[in-house]
Write a protein that holds these residues in place. Sequence first.
Motif, short mmCIF file in Angstrom:
data_model
loop_
_atom_site.label_atom_id
_atom_site.label_comp_id
_atom_site.label_asym_id
_atom_site.label_seq_id
_atom_site.Cartn_x
_atom_site.Cartn_y
_atom_site.Cartn_z
N THR A 187 12.89 114.05 21.12
CA THR A 187 12.57 114.73 19.91
C THR A 187 13.31 113.95 18.64
OG1 THR A 187 12.50 117.00 20.95
CG2 THR A 187 12.26 116.98 18.49
N PRO A 188 12.77 112.87 18.11
CA PRO A 188 13.23 112.06 16.97
C PRO A 188 13.61 113.05 15.95
CG PRO A 188 11.30 111.00 17.96
CD PRO A 188 11.51 112.51 18.48
N GLU A 189 14.48 112.79 15.09
CA GLU A 189 15.02 113.43 13.86
C GLU A 189 15.04 112.38 12.80
OE1 GLU A 189 18.76 115.52 14.13
OE2 GLU A 189 17.93 117.31 15.33
N THR A 190 13.93 112.51 11.95
CA THR A 190 13.66 111.50 11.00
C THR A 190 13.01 112.47 9.91
OG1 THR A 190 11.39 110.97 11.53
CG2 THR A 190 13.03 109.75 12.76
N HIS A 191 13.11 111.62 8.81
CA HIS A 191 12.63 112.39 7.48
C HIS A 191 11.17 112.64 7.47
CE1 HIS A 191 16.65 111.91 5.86
NE2 HIS A 191 16.37 110.62 5.86
N SER A 192 10.30 112.03 8.16
CA SER A 192 8.93 112.28 8.08
C SER A 192 8.54 113.02 9.50
CB SER A 192 7.99 110.64 7.97
OG SER A 192 8.56 110.06 9.35
N GLN A 193 9.35 113.24 10.42
CA GLN A 193 9.08 114.09 11.61
C GLN A 193 9.63 115.27 11.59
OE1 GLN A 193 9.99 110.30 14.00
NE2 GLN A 193 8.01 110.95 15.00
N GLY A 194 9.18 116.08 12.54
CA GLY A 194 9.88 117.40 13.01
C GLY A 194 9.15 118.63 12.15
N ILE A 195 9.89 119.52 11.94
CA ILE A 195 9.21 120.94 11.31
C ILE A 195 9.68 120.74 9.78
CG2 ILE A 195 11.50 122.20 11.85
CD1 ILE A 195 9.43 124.59 12.50
N ALA A 196 8.85 121.46 9.10
CA ALA A 196 8.92 121.71 7.76
C ALA A 196 9.30 120.43 6.79
CB ALA A 196 10.09 122.70 7.40
N ASN A 203 0.26 115.98 7.66
CA ASN A 203 1.34 115.09 8.37
C ASN A 203 1.88 114.21 7.37
OD1 ASN A 203 1.82 112.02 9.42
ND2 ASN A 203 1.49 113.00 11.27
N TYR A 204 3.17 114.72 7.11
CA TYR A 204 3.77 114.15 6.02
C TYR A 204 3.95 112.30 6.06
CZ TYR A 204 7.40 113.09 2.60
OH TYR A 204 8.21 112.39 1.73
#
Length: 784
Positions: free
Chosen positions: A271-280, A454-455
């Motif tokens: 579950t990558p943690e990037t500024h354009s992925q994930g929740i909210a 999709n951000y």
Amino acid sequence: MAKAKKQENETQGFTKYIRWFWWLFLSGVFAVIFIFLLASWGAFGEMPDHTVLENPKTNLATEIISSDGKTLGKFYFDDNRTPVGFDQLPQNLVDALVATEDARFFDHSGIDARGTLRAIVKLGAGGGASTISQQLAKQLFHGEGSKNIVERVLQKAKEWIIAIRLERQYTKEEIIAQYFNIYDFGNNADGIRSASRIYFNKEPEALDLKESAMLVGMFKNSSLYNPRPGKNPVGVKNRRNVVLQQMYKYDYISEAVKDSLQKTELDLNYTPETHSQGIATYFREYLRDFMKKWIKENPKPDGEKWSLYNDGLKIYTTIDSRMQKYAEDAVAQHMPRLQAEFFHQNTPDRNPTAPFLDLEKDEITNLMNRSMRRSERWRHMKYDLKKSNKEIEDSFYKPTQMEVFAWVDGKPTEIDTIMKPIDSMRYYKSFLRTGMMSMDPHTGHVKAWVGGMNYKHFQYDMVKQGKRQIGSTFKPLVYTAAIDQLHYSPCDEFPDVPYCIEANKYGNPEEWCPKNSTPDYGGTRSLKNALANSVNTITAQLIDKVGPQTVADLAQRLGIESDIPAVPSIALGTPDISVYEMVGAYSTFANQGVYTKPVMVTTIEDKNGTILYQFKPETRDVLSEETAYVTVKLMQGVTEGGSGTRLRTVGYDKWRAEYREVITGYPYQFTNPIAGKTGTTQNQSDGWFMGMVPNLVTGVWVGAEDRAAHFASITYGQGASMALPIWGVYMKNCYADTDLNISKEDFIAPKELTINIDCSVKDDDDNASDDTPNTEETLDDLDF
């Protein structure tokens, strides 16, 4: 005699060698001691003093925390690090580390003498001698060692001294925690908390034995033993099994456990943690801007600025991670189906100007040229690369390798393709977009914020940045003004006839004569019936009675900051307003007439837990309790007998099958009180739904980037088809989660109610019943 002399000389020679040996040995010992003294004095480079050891300099990411205690995301540049304490580390993780990296960790004081001697005798063939404390010293204060043998020796001396000082400064448990927190596990997984979240999507305390073993195995070389899918799965698994073998060797686990776990797969949940992925993601970008302004206005006590990316701030938000997920899931469920129908109606065969309608070829060319000049590509080439306008324009017509967004089998997907940038712009303009916000009307706490689908591919936030015409969702404000100023009742009747406001009466240059969607005029309608069916002519009568300025002023008091011109046409929702503003305004009705400004951040703390900011509610009385309640009752009519009745169960078994495929999820079978209003703008360019229950107000907008891209008919292009289904799916999931305590009760009535709201007797005599569609949101195209 000669023999004795010879023996004496040999003895003297041997004694000489002995003296030389001891001289060399003691010189070496003193040299080593002197080297260590010089290192401790800082002769080979600055050494950390006790204050630095107490607070080692590490970059800590700012953490965004939801109202239910979950991490929504982080702000960081290079280090995605959030430290955890030793008590948050599972025992199997600690055991795996000690067994693999430093078996005698709890028995030495920073230097493992036995291990050091073994390394010297075997010249490192039997393994290194660095203790966990030494490795921590290297990570904290001087990084990787030099390849130069002299420099490496000097660095080793510094490392030993720092390790000993660390042992004096910290407990063994604190050293282990620091070591886990400082290590870079790759793929933006800085520290054990990020690593456990990225590779297994869980907090460190939830790691099981084999997961712990895999992460500890990465300490050998996180680049080589990279668990990221497609990298080195065999090597990572083998390294994990070495850790399990070490745990068995030192009696942390049994042979049976070791053998069984070594046969298992890695079972990653990457579950990558990037500024354009994930929740909210859209909310996080709003928050980034909020924090930049806060940092500018709130320096540290010493005058320096806080670093959003390195100072380890904690931002406590009002977003509920569960409700945020339900909101994102609702968008992901409805939008691909709606998009599929939009594509179906806008194929080149059916619509040669797809995705645009009602535009000539030269108008489309001008629209695309304007969009080209507003693009990030144009900005980058113009200002960063200093290219001429001709060079930039030419680049838009050269095929380029790119990733484009697509809905595939109902899921957001990236497709690798070669496409001209101008074609990709047109492709993206064919996508319908959405904005959604959900808020507790009593506290102002925003619970969910979905600015788009999709951000990464649609970065414009349609909650607060984007403003669109709001159509009939503005009509309740007109009705409210009439109730407040003229004490009208929902049961009061008005003639259902064409109505005009003469020119220049309110500065309007021409006569204004709005029309209803279906021209079946005649008889009278109650205000309840008129709002439920969104009757334009009766709304026009009301704004003529109270005046456009009264309505515009009311809108501002309800928190709408966008420009509201004081002209009659605002009654039908001509102003451009954001979802954020509309949710705040509607919340006033659910909050007994008190406007509460939306709140997104409750508290900001530094890395030590010191509170730096705490929000103060901003409220103001706008309406009387009675006026607010009567307006709510009017809007309940929308879901009981108007365009919002799709939220109920009546009659939906008769809808044709192909329509149900697009709006899957019907019927929602809500039976509790719901107040709301749909909205559809001219040519079906914008679809809105504002829905309220006593403790939750949610607004949804759906439309394309350009108003010229829209559905051809009202069947799919109305707010009840575009936006309402998202609200319905979202609320169904919220109600299913009983821990959220979303109300199913009726709205709170004022103690004294002087306005009649019971129109049951009067409604029986209405010429047009409350469930007769007669508006812009007609259902005539459906087969009943």
